[in-house]
Design a protein around this motif. Structure first.
Motif, PDB file in Angstrom:
ATOM      1  N   LEU A  73      50.677  10.767  26.920  1.00 31.30           N
ATOM      2  CA  LEU A  73      51.378   9.487  26.820  1.00 31.30           C
ATOM      3  C   LEU A  73      51.998   9.092  28.150  1.00 31.30           C
ATOM      4  N   VAL A  74      52.608  10.041  28.836  1.00 25.79           N
ATOM      5  CA  VAL A  74      53.214   9.738  30.128  1.00 25.79           C
ATOM      6  C   VAL A  74      52.144   9.311  31.128  1.00 25.79           C
ATOM      7  N   GLN A  75      51.004   9.989  31.101  1.00 24.46           N
ATOM      8  CA  GLN A  75      49.908   9.610  31.995  1.00 24.46           C
ATOM      9  C   GLN A  75      49.430   8.189  31.727  1.00 24.46           C
ATOM     10  N   ARG A  76      49.560   7.749  30.493  1.00 24.48           N
ATOM     11  CA  ARG A  76      49.124   6.394  30.113  1.00 24.48           C
ATOM     12  C   ARG A  76      50.207   5.339  30.339  1.00 24.48           C
ATOM     13  N   GLY A  77      51.384   5.750  30.761  1.00 18.85           N
ATOM     14  CA  GLY A  77      52.419   4.778  31.080  1.00 18.85           C
ATOM     15  C   GLY A  77      53.643   4.806  30.199  1.00 18.85           C
ATOM     16  N   ALA A  78      53.792   5.795  29.318  1.00 18.10           N
ATOM     17  CA  ALA A  78      54.974   5.861  28.450  1.00 18.10           C
ATOM     18  C   ALA A  78      56.224   6.098  29.273  1.00 18.10           C
ATOM     19  N   VAL A  79      57.252   5.278  29.050  1.00 18.63           N
ATOM     20  CA  VAL A  79      58.545   5.451  29.719  1.00 18.63           C
ATOM     21  C   VAL A  79      59.587   6.021  28.763  1.00 18.63           C
ATOM     22  N   ALA A  80      59.213   6.201  27.509  1.00 23.71           N
ATOM     23  CA  ALA A  80      60.038   6.857  26.491  1.00 23.71           C
ATOM     24  C   ALA A  80      59.086   7.324  25.402  1.00 23.71           C
ATOM     25  N   ILE A  81      59.451   8.412  24.741  1.00 23.45           N
ATOM     26  CA  ILE A  81      58.542   9.012  23.749  1.00 23.45           C
ATOM     27  C   ILE A  81      59.298   9.270  22.448  1.00 23.45           C
ATOM     28  N   THR A  82      58.635   8.944  21.342  1.00 26.81           N
ATOM     29  CA  THR A  82      59.151   9.240  20.021  1.00 26.81           C
ATOM     30  C   THR A  82      58.010   9.804  19.175  1.00 26.81           C
ATOM     31  N   SER A  83      58.252   9.975  17.883  1.00 22.86           N
ATOM     32  CA  SER A  83      57.193  10.443  16.988  1.00 22.86           C
ATOM     33  C   SER A  83      57.270   9.683  15.671  1.00 22.86           C
ATOM     34  N   ASN A  84      56.178   9.712  14.918  1.00 23.23           N
ATOM     35  CA  ASN A  84      56.178   8.981  13.650  1.00 23.23           C
ATOM     36  C   ASN A  84      56.444   9.882  12.455  1.00 23.23           C
ATOM     37  N   CYS A  85      57.116  11.013  12.717  1.00 22.20           N
ATOM     38  CA  CYS A  85      57.610  11.867  11.621  1.00 22.20           C
ATOM     39  C   CYS A  85      58.914  12.503  12.070  1.00 22.20           C
ATOM     40  N   GLY A  86      59.972  12.271  11.307  1.00 24.43           N
ATOM     41  CA  GLY A  86      61.279  12.793  11.681  1.00 24.43           C
ATOM     42  C   GLY A  86      61.345  14.304  11.726  1.00 24.43           C
ATOM     43  N   PHE A  87      60.472  14.984  10.996  1.00 23.89           N
ATOM     44  CA  PHE A  87      60.470  16.441  11.019  1.00 23.89           C
ATOM     45  C   PHE A  87      59.947  16.994  12.340  1.00 23.89           C
ATOM     46  N   SER A  88      59.399  16.116  13.186  1.00 30.06           N
ATOM     47  CA  SER A  88      58.977  16.527  14.526  1.00 30.06           C
ATOM     48  C   SER A  88      60.162  16.904  15.396  1.00 30.06           C
ATOM     49  N   VAL A  89      61.378  16.672  14.916  1.00 27.95           N
ATOM     50  CA  VAL A  89      62.566  17.054  15.668  1.00 27.95           C
ATOM     51  C   VAL A  89      62.558  18.545  15.994  1.00 27.95           C
ATOM     52  N   ARG A  90      61.828  19.325  15.222  1.00 24.88           N
ATOM     53  CA  ARG A  90      61.731  20.755  15.519  1.00 24.88           C
ATOM     54  C   ARG A  90      61.114  21.004  16.897  1.00 24.88           C
ATOM     55  N   HIS A  91      60.358  20.035  17.413  1.00 22.22           N
ATOM     56  CA  HIS A  91      59.707  20.181  18.713  1.00 22.22           C
ATOM     57  C   HIS A  91      60.395  19.355  19.795  1.00 22.22           C
ATOM     58  N   GLN A  92      61.596  18.849  19.498  1.00 22.16           N
ATOM     59  CA  GLN A  92      62.329  18.007  20.446  1.00 22.16           C
ATOM     60  C   GLN A  92      62.546  18.712  21.786  1.00 22.16           C
ATOM     61  N   ALA A  93      63.055  19.930  21.760  1.00 24.14           N
ATOM     62  CA  ALA A  93      63.387  20.624  23.007  1.00 24.14           C
ATOM     63  C   ALA A  93      62.152  20.880  23.852  1.00 24.14           C
ATOM     64  N   ALA A  94      61.059  21.304  23.222  1.00 21.72           N
ATOM     65  CA  ALA A  94      59.841  21.622  23.974  1.00 21.72           C
ATOM     66  C   ALA A  94      59.238  20.376  24.598  1.00 21.72           C
ATOM     67  N   VAL A  95      59.197  19.284  23.849  1.00 23.31           N
ATOM     68  CA  VAL A  95      58.616  18.052  24.390  1.00 23.31           C
ATOM     69  C   VAL A  95      59.505  17.487  25.490  1.00 23.31           C
ATOM     70  N   ALA A  96      60.815  17.470  25.278  1.00 27.47           N
ATOM     71  CA  ALA A  96      61.729  16.933  26.290  1.00 27.47           C
ATOM     72  C   ALA A  96      61.644  17.723  27.591  1.00 27.47           C
ATOM     73  N   ALA A  97      61.404  19.025  27.484  1.00 22.51           N
ATOM     74  CA  ALA A  97      61.307  19.856  28.684  1.00 22.51           C
ATOM     75  C   ALA A  97      59.983  19.678  29.413  1.00 22.51           C
ATOM     76  N   SER A  98      59.004  19.073  28.754  1.00 15.88           N
ATOM     77  CA  SER A  98      57.655  19.004  29.331  1.00 15.88           C
ATOM     78  C   SER A  98      57.367  17.695  30.059  1.00 15.88           C
ATOM     79  N   VAL A  99      58.240  16.687  29.905  1.00 20.44           N
ATOM     80  CA  VAL A  99      58.003  15.378  30.518  1.00 20.44           C
ATOM     81  C   VAL A  99      59.298  14.895  31.186  1.00 20.44           C
ATOM     82  N   ASP A 100      59.166  13.905  32.046  1.00 22.19           N
ATOM     83  CA  ASP A 100      60.318  13.384  32.785  1.00 22.19           C
ATOM     84  C   ASP A 100      60.732  11.996  32.314  1.00 22.19           C
TER      85      ASP A 100
END
Length: 235
Positions: A73-100
């Motif tokens: 998503l970042v490579q495609r131009g995303a300036v902010a990232i979310t998900s379409n399932c609230g239970f994805s919060v379990r992966h919040q820390a890993a995703v936040a650490a992987s992108v700027d």
């Protein structure tokens, strides 16, 4: 089609299956994935192997797929990232650490702020897709008093819940979602009259928010509020 250089909201999407995607109606303004909900374009990447059933249940093996999709998503131009399932919060820390870029995987991230916004004696109703898997460990709250102010309600067993558990899920009828959500909220408010605000966990619930506000006369928060906050921060 959004160009790679266009600043966009990036959405990490669960698997739907090609036939389900083809049959899904366009999302109206107010929906998480509708470009008419924001003043930014929307781009979507599917998280490989992430279906509703295993994401709701919590499958740690999906973390790598979430990170890989976020980087695309970042490579495609995303300036902010979310998900379409609230239970994805379990992966919040890993995703936040992987992108700027700002990452907000779930409306549940709003809870620590909401406990300070509502009156101290009021409770917050978390309306979730499945209350049997929505534990308070997902809320980001440490104070026992704050945790005791949270009421959890789910729509498990309803028509929408049953459809989404299929692989692939059939197209969603928004009337089913609204009926399930409003009915559950009514019953929970009868049990807990001290409820003073509603937080919608499920990313399919924002379209029910106008009806909830009309019927319950309470503040209603959802994932689109978090997305707008992130987008405003990068404008």
């Amino acid at each position: 089609m959004t160009s790679a250089a266009s600043p966009s909201l990036g959405i990490l999407s669960l698997e739907r299956g090609t036939s389900a995607v083809a049959l899904s109606p366009p999302r109206p303004a107010g929906a998480l994935s509708s470009p008419n909900t924001y003043d930014f374009p929307v781009i979507i990447e599917t998280v490989a192997g992430a279906w509703v059933d295993n994401v709701v249940r919590g499958d740690p093996a999906l973390e790598g797929a979430y990170v890989a999709a976020a980087r695309r998503l970042v490579q495609r131009g995303a300036v902010a990232i979310t998900s379409n399932c609230g239970f994805s919060v379990r992966h919040q820390a890993a995703v936040a650490a992987s992108v700027d870029v700002p990452v907000g995987m779930s409306s549940l991230l709003l809870l620590p702020s909401l406990v300070g916004l509502v009156p101290p004696r009021a409770k917050i109703l978390v309306m979730t897709y499945d209350s049997s898997h929505c534990g308070k460990d997902l809320f980001g709250l440490d104070d026992p008093h704050d945790l005791n102010r949270i009421v959890i309600g789910g729509i498990e067993g309803g028509a929408f819940w049953q459809n989404e558990m299929r692989r692939p899920p059939p197209p969603t009828d928004n009337r089913d979602i609204e009926r399930d959500v409003l009915g559950r909220v009514r019953s929970l408010r009868a049990e807990h009259p001290e409820i003073g605000a509603i937080l919608l966990e499920c990313a399919s619930f924002p379209l029910t928010a106008p009806a909830l506000r009309r019927e319950e006369r309470l503040p209603v928060y959802d994932i689109t509020h978090l997305c707008r906050l992130m987008l405003a921060s990068v404008r």
